[in-house]
Each structure stands twice: as C-alpha cells, then as structure tokens.
Design a protein around this motif. Structure first.
Motif, mmCIF file in Angstrom:
data_model
loop_
_atom_site.group_PDB
_atom_site.id
_atom_site.type_symbol
_atom_site.label_atom_id
_atom_site.label_comp_id
_atom_site.label_asym_id
_atom_site.label_seq_id
_atom_site.Cartn_x
_atom_site.Cartn_y
_atom_site.Cartn_z
ATOM 1 N N ASN A 292 16.310 -14.126 -4.898
ATOM 2 C CA ASN A 292 16.725 -13.835 -3.521
ATOM 3 C C ASN A 292 16.052 -12.580 -2.971
ATOM 4 N N VAL A 293 15.437 -11.773 -3.846
ATOM 5 C CA VAL A 293 14.642 -10.642 -3.354
ATOM 6 C C VAL A 293 13.504 -11.171 -2.485
ATOM 7 N N GLU A 294 12.894 -12.265 -2.920
ATOM 8 C CA GLU A 294 11.803 -12.880 -2.157
ATOM 9 C C GLU A 294 12.274 -13.303 -0.768
ATOM 10 N N ASN A 295 13.470 -13.908 -0.700
ATOM 11 C CA ASN A 295 14.019 -14.317 0.593
ATOM 12 C C ASN A 295 14.306 -13.114 1.483
ATOM 13 N N ALA A 296 14.803 -12.041 0.861
ATOM 14 C CA ALA A 296 15.083 -10.819 1.618
ATOM 15 C C ALA A 296 13.796 -10.208 2.170
ATOM 16 N N LEU A 297 12.736 -10.192 1.355
ATOM 17 C CA LEU A 297 11.457 -9.660 1.824
ATOM 18 C C LEU A 297 10.938 -10.452 3.018
ATOM 19 N N ALA A 298 11.066 -11.775 2.948
ATOM 20 C CA ALA A 298 10.600 -12.627 4.046
ATOM 21 C C ALA A 298 11.352 -12.321 5.336
ATOM 22 N N ALA A 299 12.681 -12.217 5.243
ATOM 23 C CA ALA A 299 13.496 -11.939 6.429
ATOM 24 C C ALA A 299 13.226 -10.541 6.967
ATOM 25 N N LEU A 300 13.121 -9.558 6.065
ATOM 26 C CA LEU A 300 12.843 -8.184 6.499
ATOM 27 C C LEU A 300 11.481 -8.088 7.174
ATOM 28 N N ALA A 301 10.479 -8.773 6.625
ATOM 29 C CA ALA A 301 9.140 -8.735 7.223
ATOM 30 C C ALA A 301 9.163 -9.301 8.636
ATOM 31 N N ALA A 302 9.874 -10.424 8.827
ATOM 32 C CA ALA A 302 9.949 -11.039 10.160
ATOM 33 C C ALA A 302 10.673 -10.116 11.145
ATOM 34 N N ALA A 303 11.755 -9.500 10.696
ATOM 35 C CA ALA A 303 12.508 -8.596 11.573
ATOM 36 C C ALA A 303 11.702 -7.355 11.915
ATOM 37 N N LEU A 304 10.978 -6.817 10.936
ATOM 38 C CA LEU A 304 10.123 -5.657 11.198
ATOM 39 C C LEU A 304 9.008 -6.002 12.177
ATOM 40 N N ALA A 305 8.495 -7.231 12.077
ATOM 41 C CA ALA A 305 7.445 -7.671 12.999
ATOM 42 C C ALA A 305 7.942 -7.718 14.439
ATOM 43 N N LEU A 306 9.258 -7.861 14.601
ATOM 44 C CA LEU A 306 9.849 -7.836 15.946
ATOM 45 C C LEU A 306 10.215 -6.423 16.377
ATOM 46 N N GLU A 307 9.782 -5.446 15.581
ATOM 47 C CA GLU A 307 9.924 -4.020 15.896
ATOM 48 C C GLU A 307 11.357 -3.520 15.782
ATOM 49 N N LEU A 308 12.155 -4.133 14.908
ATOM 50 C CA LEU A 308 13.468 -3.581 14.616
ATOM 51 C C LEU A 308 13.290 -2.436 13.619
ATOM 52 N N PRO A 309 14.045 -1.354 13.759
ATOM 53 C CA PRO A 309 13.834 -0.168 12.914
ATOM 54 C C PRO A 309 14.212 -0.414 11.454
ATOM 55 N N LEU A 310 13.393 0.122 10.545
ATOM 56 C CA LEU A 310 13.569 -0.104 9.114
ATOM 57 C C LEU A 310 14.929 0.388 8.623
ATOM 58 N N GLU A 311 15.331 1.581 9.011
ATOM 59 C CA GLU A 311 16.593 2.146 8.524
ATOM 60 C C GLU A 311 17.775 1.247 8.862
#
Length: 494
Positions: A292-311
């Motif tokens: 599920n780390v892989e799934n989390a990375l995929a979702a985080l990458a997509a959200a970051l690409a939409l310019e949502l803040p990392l923190e």
C-alpha cells in the motif's frame, strides 16, 4: 433534452419527444428512453448476449427510439451506427450536457491498487480543500455523501458515468476521481473523457486475458488512460515504460521523483520517509500491507501535481479512514479477522504474506474463485492458498452460471498438488462460520475474494451479500457458543 436535439449531430431527423434516459439494458428501459443495442463481448467461457435481440423487449417497455448496428425497420426512430458502444458514450455525454468539461478529472488505472489509490487520492483532495467526487469499485462519494457502487463493474457503463459527473457538477464540486478499468477503456465506457492527471499504478500481464487476449492488448487498453491525460503519474516498475513517457509525466517508486525510504510495517499501519520534488517528510498510512506504500505514492504524486501543499498532504494521509474490503480489520483480538478483495493468485499471495508477518498463530483462509472468468485463476488461487495458508476453506464466490462443484474441484486439485490442508464448504456463510469457530488466540482469519461487494452471484441471480455483516454474525455465534460451553462446564463441575 428532445430526441430531435439528441440525434441532430448524427444527421437523423427525429421528432421533438422528451428523452428521459439512455440505456443498453432493456430491463432498465422506461417510457421515454432511448435503447442502444450493443453487441455482446465474445469470451471463451460463454456465448455473448447481443442487444439487438432485446429490441422488442425495449419497445414493449416504452423506448421512443433505438440505436443499433444492423439494418432494421422499426416503428420508432432508428439510428444505425457503425459502433454502438461509441454512439452510447457520445449520446450519454450529450444527454447529460458534457459535464466532464466543468470538472477536473483524475483517472486511476492498474491491475491492482486502483480502488485504494483512487480512494486515497479523493481523500487527499477533499482534505486539501478540493471539492471532489469519487467513482470506484468500492463505492461513490459526492462530496461527503457516500453511496454504494453502481453494479458489479469497476467502471459502470457510459450513461452511468456521465450521469454521475452531471450530479457532481450540479452539486458544485470541482473535481472527480475515476477508477478506470481496462474493460472500461476497451469497451468505451469512458469514451470522450480527458483527464488532468492519469495514474497508472501497476500492471500484471496475466490478468484479464479472457477479454483482451494477450498481455500486449491488455497493456494497450490501460495505456489509453495515459494517452488521454495532460499529465501521467507512472510507476517506475511498469513494463514498456518508454512507451508511456512521450507525454508530460511524473514517476513514482524506486528511481522516480516521488519515492519512499525506510518503510516500517507496524500493527497500526505503515511509516516511511517520503521524497518528492516538492520536499520530503515523514509519512504514516493507517493501512496494512507494505504494497500500500506504492498506492500512497501514486495518490500523493497526483495530489502534488495539482499543487496541493506537501505538509497538508502528509497530515491528511495519516487520517485516511481506509477502504472497505481492502485489508479491513473486523476484529483485532483475541484472533484477527480481516476482509480483503484479493481474488487472483497474485493478490491473494500479497495478502497472505502481509498477514503472515504479523500473525503469531495460524493463518486460516476462506476463499473461492469466480465463474465465467479465466479458469487459470482457480489453479493460481488453489496453489497460493495451499502454500501460504495453514488451512483453507474453499467456498463459493460468484460462480454465476458455472457449476460451483466444478470450480471447487479445480481449487481442490490445485491445492492437493501443493500438499495443502483444506476443506470444501460450498456455502460461503457456513465457510466463514467454520473458520471463525476454528480460530484460536493469535490466529488470523482472512476472508478473501468478496471484499466490499454487495451481491453474491448464483446462476442468473445476484443475491444480497455483506461480507462484514456475515463476519460479525459469525463472531456473535462463536461468542454465544463459547458462553454456553462455559456455562455447561460450570454446571458439570457443580
């Protein structure tokens, strides 16, 4: 919308009758509907249905027009097209007012992990202040409202997809996360949609070959999502990665731009250090299973690409409530009871290996294999169960029109070759009860194959089913049985 306006782009003059709906299922036709006759999909295990054979039924139910591929003379306006599925998508999009143009669409595909990644992405968007909808295997979300899934498909047919997007627009939502299966892409259920971000989570070449025929065709079907996306979020472990990197992309996983370091599996979830082009930070995901780390990375990458803040994303990740039927822990002690959707050899192996690492006692498994699906799945499931579970209760799982006894025997034969301990229990409710009654402190009972699904398909019927409710019932029966046993022993000693 009127029939005249709906058919105008196709060059067919039609009367200005009010259209109340569009469907390819004659059973759903009501007065005012347009019926689209779609040829069935040829599969090795069954003869396909053909929508043209159900036109009379649709007319009896009140269809005001028909769309099809054959030369026909009908008592209602008939639109003949070269491709009924293409026409169904185009008509649905037009009927619902092109709702996709008013939303930021994010698509998620992959052999495994689609539902979890899509649910994670929706959660991250919502927690980040983006009003988003979710269309997935495990259910629908319209803002905060939860709804059950639309039928048994990962991605429903085009009219349901566009109706869902229309509702999202009408509720004032800004975005929609769509779980997009290879079936949906190949069968044009999502035709006409373009995505701001397309996420390709994983690929197992031996999946769904009954529909696609070859691993290459299966891969190309999934690659359609990437082709229709402004930005592709891609797993570095994907095969043919060079074919997908011709458009703007962001890679996740080892060697990618978004990756995890120092993954720690804990009883309560997964901890890791997240590295991204936007910075790094400590992450915690309250889910079992290192995959599920892989799934989390995929979702985080997509959200970051939409310019949502990392923190904010890291904080939201730690609040993720989980996915129904995906490593869902029903009971933690004295023995653990887990529900998971694993229904192929590969996914079952991952689930069993994950649970083995945190199970001090025995690993008991309840699993079956679906009918009218690639028969090779049965052999894979039987072998994995025999190798990795201490005892398996082989049972029913959507056998549909195939004889349940034949499926169980195929599972048993595969398990027997591996020397596994198993019993055959045709009734799934009974199988779950027997596994729960046999469990001892420290054991784990895994109920695999059904997960979130709310029906159990027997013959031509889709009967109501709730795996979690059955599991809770079995736990109550066990509690009562133990209580009565304890009382009987006390009376005997007295």
């Amino acid at each position: 919308m009127t029939l005249e306006a709906l058919f105008a782009p196709f060059g067919l003059k039609a009367p200005p009758l009010e259209v109340r709906g569009i469907t390819l299922d004659s059973r759903r036709v009501a007065p005012g509907f347009v019926f689209v006759a779609v040829p069935g999909v040829p599969l090795p295990h069954r003869k396909p249905l053909d929508g043209h054979d159900f036109i009379e039924d649709a007319l009896r139910r009140g269809a005001i027009a028909v769309v099809g591929e054959r030369p026909l003379a009908l008592p209602v306006p008939y639109l003949r097209v070269a491709d009924s599925r293409q026409a169904l998508a185009e008509l649905a999009r037009r009927f619902y007012g092109n709702p996709d143009q008013k939303l930021t669409l994010l698509g998620v595909t992959g052999s495994k992990g689609k539902s979890t990644t899509a649910s994670l992405l929706h959660h991250l968007l919502w927690e980040g202040g983006v009003g988003a909808a979710l269309l997935s295997t495990v259910g629908l979300r319209l803002g905060r409202e939860r709804r059950p899934p639309l039928g048994h498909f990962t991605t429903p047919e085009a009219p349901e997809v566009y109706a869902f997007l229309r509702e999202a627009v009408d509720l004032g939502l800004e975005a929609a996360v769509l779980e997009v299966s290879s079936h949906a892409l190949a069968l044009k259920r999502v035709e006409g949609l373009s995505y701001r971000v397309g996420v390709f989570v994983s690929f197992y070449p031996d999946d769904h070959l009954d529909l696609h025929g070859t691993p290459e065709a299966y891969f190309q079907a999934k690659a359609l999502l990437v082709e229709r996306s402004e930005l592709a979020v891609l797993n570095t472990a994907l095969p043919h990665l060079d074919q997908l990197r011709g458009r703007p992309h962001l890679l996740f996983g080892p060697g990618g731009e978004v990756w995890a370091e120092g993954v720690r599996e804990k009883e309560e979830g997964l901890a890791f250090t997240l590295h991204t082009p936007w910075g790094k930070g400590e992450a915690f995901l309250p889910m079992l299973g290192a995959y599920n780390v892989e799934n989390a990375l995929a979702a985080l990458a997509a959200a970051l690409a939409l310019e949502l803040p990392l923190e904010g994303l890291l904080e939201a990740l730690g609040r993720f409530p989980g996915v129904p039927g995906r490593m869902e822990v029903v009971q933690q002690a004295p023995f653990r009871l887990v529900i998971d959707f694993a229904h192929t050899g590969k996914s079952l192996e991952e689930a069993l290996r994950t649970l083995r690492r945190t199970t001090p006692g025995r690993l008991l498994l309840v699993v079956g294999a679906a009918g009218e699906r690639d028969p090779r799945r049965r052999e894979d499931i039987g072998k994995v169960a025999a190798r990795l579970a201490d005892k398996t209760f082989f049972t029913e799982e959507d056998h549909r029109t195939e004889p349940l006894e034949a499926i169980l025997q195929a599972l048993a034969e595969a398990a027997r070759k591996e020397g596994g301990d198993f019993v055959l229990v045709p009734d799934r409710k009974e199988a779950i009860l027997l596994a729960v009654l046999e469990a001892q402190p420290g054991d784990t009972v895994l109920l695999a194959g059904k997960g979130h699904e709310n029906t159990l398909e027997k013959g031509q019927e889709a009967l109501p089913w709730d795996e979690r409710a059955v599991a809770l019932w079995a736990l109550e029966v066990r509690k009562e049985a133990l209580g009565q046993g304890g009382k009987a022993r006390q009376e005997e000693e007295a």
